[in-house]
Write a protein that holds these residues in place. Structure first.
Motif, mmCIF file in Angstrom:
data_model
loop_
_atom_site.group_PDB
_atom_site.id
_atom_site.type_symbol
_atom_site.label_atom_id
_atom_site.label_comp_id
_atom_site.label_asym_id
_atom_site.label_seq_id
_atom_site.Cartn_x
_atom_site.Cartn_y
_atom_site.Cartn_z
ATOM 1 N N VAL A 195 -8.627 29.827 -21.680
ATOM 2 C CA VAL A 195 -8.323 28.329 -21.401
ATOM 3 C C VAL A 195 -7.095 28.057 -20.424
ATOM 4 C CG1 VAL A 195 -9.446 27.766 -23.847
ATOM 5 C CG2 VAL A 195 -6.958 28.095 -23.434
ATOM 6 N N VAL B 58 -12.112 20.991 -19.449
ATOM 7 C CA VAL B 58 -11.473 22.430 -19.531
ATOM 8 C C VAL B 58 -12.390 22.858 -18.263
ATOM 9 C CG1 VAL B 58 -10.962 24.498 -20.402
ATOM 10 C CG2 VAL B 58 -10.719 22.322 -21.800
ATOM 11 N N ALA C 83 -11.190 20.335 -27.981
ATOM 12 C CA ALA C 83 -10.038 20.996 -26.892
ATOM 13 C C ALA C 83 -8.723 20.475 -27.214
ATOM 14 C CB ALA C 83 -10.835 20.675 -25.719
#
Length: 335
Positions: A185, A201, A157
């Motif tokens: 995102v 996230v 990520a």
């Protein structure tokens, strides 16, 4: 148009390669600015995890790119191929911005590009990177590090965070946010944020602060306090701090300040509003307060940021043939 070259060879990780290609190869809908010209450079054919890939060009073509991205290197116990290391080093010497995603930092370190610099990689491999390359200042606690012409990211990520950071440097926050929305995102996580976060996230509705975040963003022009946030979240200030650490990896006040600075950057990029007006719109109160926090966080005063951003996104007639000037990010980049 920035040219982006993805450096590949046997032993690369497909996730980091795929996400970089997804971000840089296709502009989000409605974006009309010239987008990136992406090429994949490597040997005749390479194996990336369980996939076979045929690159567009050889590794020797990396030196003609504005930005070179080195995806994750699968086996950090093995030395990366000499031809890859040499090609990455030559690209940097030719003026390219060189970026590693996850364990791609081992390639940059082997090329000597991280000597004397702060860098990061996936938290599970930071000790190995520091032990093998003692001249590198390895920071195991951040998402990514921006040294200007050399950038490194932590894993997975965080690699996406760094790619979005690059888009933001080139095209501004509005377009970077559009890319983030397409990918579903968050638009920005600070490079200095901790790598290990319980929910790095979070989905829009699966954590205790889901309703608080948009409420705050809509009220950045208000003088919000931790108590205000705790009251809105219907929890104690101590509980709020604990959830903020779990979800964002930082404190409520630091997160709030980051949102104010980011909003100020967007207004500086997209409007002609005075510094006093932007200070009021971001809840900083006065231009003096805004300048102090902005300078400390971003590295330059707001006026300098505005001039630099606009000169970078609207180059003059003499800039079209100067690849080195166009490809290098300004020194005020967040790190």
């Amino acid at each position: 148009m920035d040219t982006v070259a993805l450096a590949v060879t046997d032993g690369m990780l497909h996730f980091e390669l795929s996400l970089a290609y997804e971000i840089f190869a296709a502009a989000p809908a409605g974006v009309t600015v010239p987008w990136y010209d992406v090429t994949v450079c490597g040997p005749v054919a390479v194996r990336v995890d369980r996939f076979r890939l045929e690159p567009d060009l050889g590794l020797d073509q990396l030196q003609h790119a504005d930005t070179v991205i080195v995806p994750g290197w699968a086996d950090v116990d093995e030395d990366p191929p000499a031809d890859l290391v040499d090609a990455v080093r030559a690209a940097h010497e030719a003026g390219a911005r060189v970026v590693s995603l996850c364990t791609g930092a081992f390639v940059l370190a082997a090329a000597g590009l991280l000597d004397g610099k702060r860098a990061t990689t996936h938290w599970a491999h930071t000790e190995a990177l520091a032990a093998r390359y003692p001249r590198v200042e390895v920071d195991p606690d951040v998402l990514y590090v921006d040294n200007g012409s050399v950038l490194t990211s932590a894993g997975k990520a965080a690699a996406m965070d760094l790619c979005l950071h690059l888009v933001r440097l080139n095209h501004g926050s509005s377009i970077a946010n559009a890319v983030a929305r397409r990918l579903v995102v968050p638009p920005h996580r600070d490079g200095g944020q901790a790598q290990f976060v319980t929910t790095p996230v979070p989905a829009p509705d699966n954590h205790p602060l889901a309703e608080l975040f948009p409420w705050v963003i809509e009220r950045l022009d208000h003088p919000l306090t931790v108590e205000d946030l705790a009251r809105q979240a219907r929890m104690s200030s101590r509980n709020l701090g604990r959830h903020f650490r779990s979800v964002t990896g930082t404190t409520p006040l630091q997160w709030l300040l980051t949102q104010r600075i980011r909003h100020a950057q967007e207004l500086l990029e997209t409007t002609d509003d005075s510094i006093d007006t932007i200070a009021a719109a971001t809840g900083m109160g006065t231009a003096t307060t805004l300048r102090r926090h902005f300078n400390r966080t971003v590295g330059v005063p707001p006026d300098t940021y505005r001039r630099t951003f606009r000169s970078r996104t609207h180059p003059g007639p003499n800039d079209s043939g100067q690849r080195h000037q166009r490809s290098r990010p300004a020194k005020w980049c967040m790190s």
